[in-house]
Design a protein around this motif. Structure first.
Motif, PDB file in Angstrom:
ATOM      1  N   LEU A  16       2.707 -10.382  -4.193  1.00 36.79           N
ATOM      2  CA  LEU A  16       1.197 -10.372  -4.418  1.00 36.79           C
ATOM      3  C   LEU A  16       0.789 -11.113  -5.831  1.00 36.79           C
ATOM      4  N   SER A  17      -0.564 -11.407  -5.692  1.00 38.78           N
ATOM      5  CA  SER A  17      -0.843 -12.125  -7.050  1.00 38.78           C
ATOM      6  C   SER A  17      -0.865 -11.078  -8.285  1.00 38.78           C
ATOM      7  N   ARG A  18      -1.039 -11.922  -9.403  1.00 42.02           N
ATOM      8  CA  ARG A  18      -0.948 -10.942 -10.584  1.00 42.02           C
ATOM      9  C   ARG A  18      -1.967 -10.014 -10.642  1.00 42.02           C
ATOM     10  N   TRP A  19      -3.229 -10.407 -10.293  1.00 43.95           N
ATOM     11  CA  TRP A  19      -4.515  -9.472 -10.211  1.00 43.95           C
ATOM     12  C   TRP A  19      -4.479  -8.498  -9.223  1.00 43.95           C
ATOM     13  N   LYS A  20      -3.955  -8.769  -8.035  1.00 42.08           N
ATOM     14  CA  LYS A  20      -3.738  -7.604  -7.183  1.00 42.08           C
ATOM     15  C   LYS A  20      -2.646  -6.767  -7.558  1.00 42.08           C
ATOM     16  N   SER A  21      -1.555  -7.245  -8.196  1.00 41.68           N
ATOM     17  CA  SER A  21      -0.586  -6.445  -8.747  1.00 41.68           C
ATOM     18  C   SER A  21      -1.086  -5.457  -9.779  1.00 41.68           C
ATOM     19  N   PHE A  22      -1.833  -5.988 -10.554  1.00 41.55           N
ATOM     20  CA  PHE A  22      -2.424  -5.135 -11.684  1.00 41.55           C
ATOM     21  C   PHE A  22      -3.403  -4.060 -11.072  1.00 41.55           C
ATOM     22  N   LEU A  23      -4.314  -4.492 -10.348  1.00 39.09           N
ATOM     23  CA  LEU A  23      -5.337  -3.584  -9.640  1.00 39.09           C
ATOM     24  C   LEU A  23      -4.689  -2.397  -8.889  1.00 39.09           C
ATOM     25  N   TYR A  24      -3.535  -2.652  -8.035  1.00 36.37           N
ATOM     26  CA  TYR A  24      -2.779  -1.545  -7.211  1.00 36.37           C
ATOM     27  C   TYR A  24      -1.967  -0.834  -8.258  1.00 36.37           C
ATOM     28  N   GLY A  25      -1.479  -1.431  -9.443  1.00 32.84           N
ATOM     29  CA  GLY A  25      -0.638  -0.490 -10.355  1.00 32.84           C
ATOM     30  C   GLY A  25      -1.639   0.422 -10.929  1.00 32.84           C
ATOM     31  N   GLN A  26      -2.948  -0.126 -11.500  1.00 28.34           N
ATOM     32  CA  GLN A  26      -3.652   0.752 -12.314  1.00 28.34           C
ATOM     33  C   GLN A  26      -4.280   1.945 -11.289  1.00 28.34           C
ATOM     34  N   ALA A  27      -4.380   1.561 -10.023  1.00 23.41           N
ATOM     35  CA  ALA A  27      -5.342   2.275  -9.277  1.00 23.41           C
ATOM     36  C   ALA A  27      -4.491   3.480  -9.017  1.00 23.41           C
ATOM     37  N   SER A  28      -2.891   3.320  -9.095  1.00 26.78           N
ATOM     38  CA  SER A  28      -1.880   4.628  -8.755  1.00 26.78           C
ATOM     39  C   SER A  28      -2.338   5.708  -9.624  1.00 26.78           C
ATOM     40  N   GLY A  29      -2.978   5.251 -10.922  1.00 24.89           N
ATOM     41  CA  GLY A  29      -3.192   6.514 -11.758  1.00 24.89           C
ATOM     42  C   GLY A  29      -4.579   6.932 -11.912  1.00 24.89           C
ATOM     43  N   ILE A  30      -5.609   6.443 -11.008  1.00 21.68           N
ATOM     44  CA  ILE A  30      -6.901   6.790 -10.978  1.00 21.68           C
ATOM     45  C   ILE A  30      -6.804   8.288 -10.526  1.00 21.68           C
ATOM     46  N   VAL A  31      -6.034   8.790  -9.756  1.00 17.01           N
ATOM     47  CA  VAL A  31      -6.077   9.974  -9.122  1.00 17.01           C
ATOM     48  C   VAL A  31      -5.995  11.229 -10.358  1.00 17.01           C
ATOM     49  N   GLU A  32      -5.531  10.853 -11.601  1.00 19.36           N
ATOM     50  CA  GLU A  32      -5.201  11.733 -12.475  1.00 19.36           C
ATOM     51  C   GLU A  32      -6.365  12.300 -13.089  1.00 19.36           C
ATOM     52  N   PRO A  33      -7.730  11.437 -13.436  1.00 15.09           N
ATOM     53  CA  PRO A  33      -8.835  12.230 -13.799  1.00 15.09           C
ATOM     54  C   PRO A  33      -9.164  13.205 -12.735  1.00 15.09           C
ATOM     55  N   ILE A  34      -9.256  12.838 -11.459  1.00 15.89           N
ATOM     56  CA  ILE A  34      -9.818  13.537 -10.409  1.00 15.89           C
ATOM     57  C   ILE A  34      -8.911  14.715 -10.247  1.00 15.89           C
ATOM     58  N   ALA A  35      -7.538  14.906 -10.107  1.00 19.27           N
ATOM     59  CA  ALA A  35      -6.854  16.012 -10.339  1.00 19.27           C
ATOM     60  C   ALA A  35      -7.193  16.826 -11.671  1.00 19.27           C
ATOM     61  N   GLY A  36      -7.261  16.210 -12.673  1.00 19.49           N
ATOM     62  CA  GLY A  36      -7.384  16.909 -13.960  1.00 19.49           C
ATOM     63  C   GLY A  36      -8.683  17.681 -14.170  1.00 19.49           C
ATOM     64  N   VAL A  89       0.846  -1.254   0.063  1.00 23.95           N
ATOM     65  CA  VAL A  89       0.072   0.048  -0.142  1.00 23.95           C
ATOM     66  C   VAL A  89       1.100   1.157  -0.119  1.00 23.95           C
ATOM     67  N   LEU A  90       1.871   1.219   0.776  1.00 21.57           N
ATOM     68  CA  LEU A  90       2.856   2.244   0.753  1.00 21.57           C
ATOM     69  C   LEU A  90       3.551   2.530  -0.484  1.00 21.57           C
ATOM     70  N   LEU A  91       3.861   1.533  -1.239  1.00 16.44           N
ATOM     71  CA  LEU A  91       4.567   1.752  -2.388  1.00 16.44           C
ATOM     72  C   LEU A  91       3.643   2.191  -3.699  1.00 16.44           C
ATOM     73  N   VAL A  92       2.351   1.805  -3.564  1.00 20.54           N
ATOM     74  CA  VAL A  92       1.252   2.367  -4.345  1.00 20.54           C
ATOM     75  C   VAL A  92       1.062   3.818  -3.987  1.00 20.54           C
ATOM     76  N   LEU A  93       1.077   4.191  -2.766  1.00 18.33           N
ATOM     77  CA  LEU A  93       0.793   5.571  -2.628  1.00 18.33           C
ATOM     78  C   LEU A  93       1.941   6.496  -2.995  1.00 18.33           C
ATOM     79  N   ALA A  94       3.093   6.201  -2.692  1.00 20.95           N
ATOM     80  CA  ALA A  94       4.277   6.704  -3.450  1.00 20.95           C
ATOM     81  C   ALA A  94       3.999   7.252  -4.840  1.00 20.95           C
ATOM     82  N   ILE A  95       3.584   6.301  -5.768  1.00 13.83           N
ATOM     83  CA  ILE A  95       3.497   6.604  -7.082  1.00 13.83           C
ATOM     84  C   ILE A  95       2.019   7.341  -7.224  1.00 13.83           C
ATOM     85  N   THR A  96       0.923   7.211  -6.463  1.00 17.83           N
ATOM     86  CA  THR A  96      -0.134   7.927  -6.358  1.00 17.83           C
ATOM     87  C   THR A  96      -0.087   9.564  -6.313  1.00 17.83           C
ATOM     88  N   LEU A  97       0.790   9.707  -5.289  1.00 18.79           N
ATOM     89  CA  LEU A  97       1.224  11.003  -4.958  1.00 18.79           C
ATOM     90  C   LEU A  97       1.913  11.945  -6.296  1.00 18.79           C
TER      91      LEU A  97
END
Length: 270
Positions: A185-205, A122-130
């Motif tokens: 982490l499983s492949r699906w969890k890794s994918f979900l976390y990876g793409q979730a790091s970018g979902i903040v972009e539409p919000i900020a945009g 979670v901490l790794l994903v938050l770093a990219i999300t920021l």
């Protein structure tokens, strides 16, 4: 074919553009279904590439239009750019010290922000999300600026910025999901976390576009603010992480290529 895009309002354009950048992040994260590990030199080259794109975008797509616009409205045109630029860096510094996160390649004990017992992934994903916040904000402000009619920015320039951010988001998505897979982490969890790091972009945009459309006088400051936030991310995160394993030449070449790609996009479309 894309005439409809030019005819819709600029806030909706910002939403579509940042949904595109998020989608490319998800595509990159999807590489976790093909690879379980990623060569560290390749990863460092990706980080360098992202840094190059963000540096080029900060100047051509954000700071230069901000200064050009301020020249028409201010006695000291560089002042709004300086204030906005430093404000963007200060904002990211504040967020960096509040939200718990962990940069790639560092032990959990070196997590930044408020102390927490959150899981390492979670901490790794938050770093990219920021670091995706200023990217989304930059695209949103660029499209919102078009609605004012007083900005030298063009829709081609805004599209170039979205394309540049999207291109560097592809390796960025992989740089999140594949290390998470290596963490167990499983492949699906890794994918979900990876793409979730970018979902903040539409919000900020969307927030950035609405703010600029509603308050035109802040435009030079908003453009510079986004630039300052992006440069903060480059210096605070991307460059140090790309140099962590001493692959300095690979990371530097990646940065040069990223800068060149963004420069070509901006000149060709802007």
């Amino acid at each position: 074919m894309f005439q409809w895009f030019y005819e819709i309002d600029h806030v909706t354009q910002a939403l579509i553009a940042t949904l595109f950048t998020w989608f490319v992040t998800a595509l990159g994260a999807g590489l976790v279904f093909i690879f379980k590990t990623i060569n560290r030199k390749v990863l460092d080259g990706m980080l360098g590439f992202a840094a190059g794109v963000m540096i080029a975008a900060s100047f051509w797509s954000l700071l230069a239009p901000a200064i050009d616009m301020a020249e028409k409205t201010s006695k000291y045109p560089v002042l709004p750019a300086v204030i906005g630029f430093l404000g963007g860096g200060a904002f990211l510094w504040l967020v960096d010290n509040i939200i718990p996160h962990l940069h790639m390649g560092y032990p959990t004990s070196e997590a930044e922000g408020i102390e927490t017992n959150w899981h390492r992934s979670v901490l790794l994903v938050l770093a990219i999300t920021l670091h995706n916040i200023p990217e989304g904000l930059a695209v949103g402000v660029a499209f919102g600026a078009l609605a004012t009619g007083s900005s030298p920015a063009t829709i081609g320039g805004a599209i170039a910025l979205a394309l540049g951010i999207g291109i560097q988001n592809f390796p960025e998505g992989a740089a999140v999901s594949i290390p998470l897979r290596r963490e167990g982490l499983s492949r699906w969890k890794s994918f979900l976390y990876g793409q979730a790091s970018g979902i903040v972009e539409p919000i900020a945009g969307v927030i950035g576009a609405i703010a600029v459309v509603a308050m035109e006088p802040i435009l030079p400051y908003a453009l510079s603010f986004a630039a300052g936030a992006m440069i903060y991310v480059v210096v605070e995160e991307l460059i140090p992480e790309s140099q962590l394993n001493k692959n300095t030449h690979v990371a530097t070449i990646g940065a040069m290529l990223g800068f060149a790609v963004m420069m070509v996009l901006d000149v060709a479309l802007g």
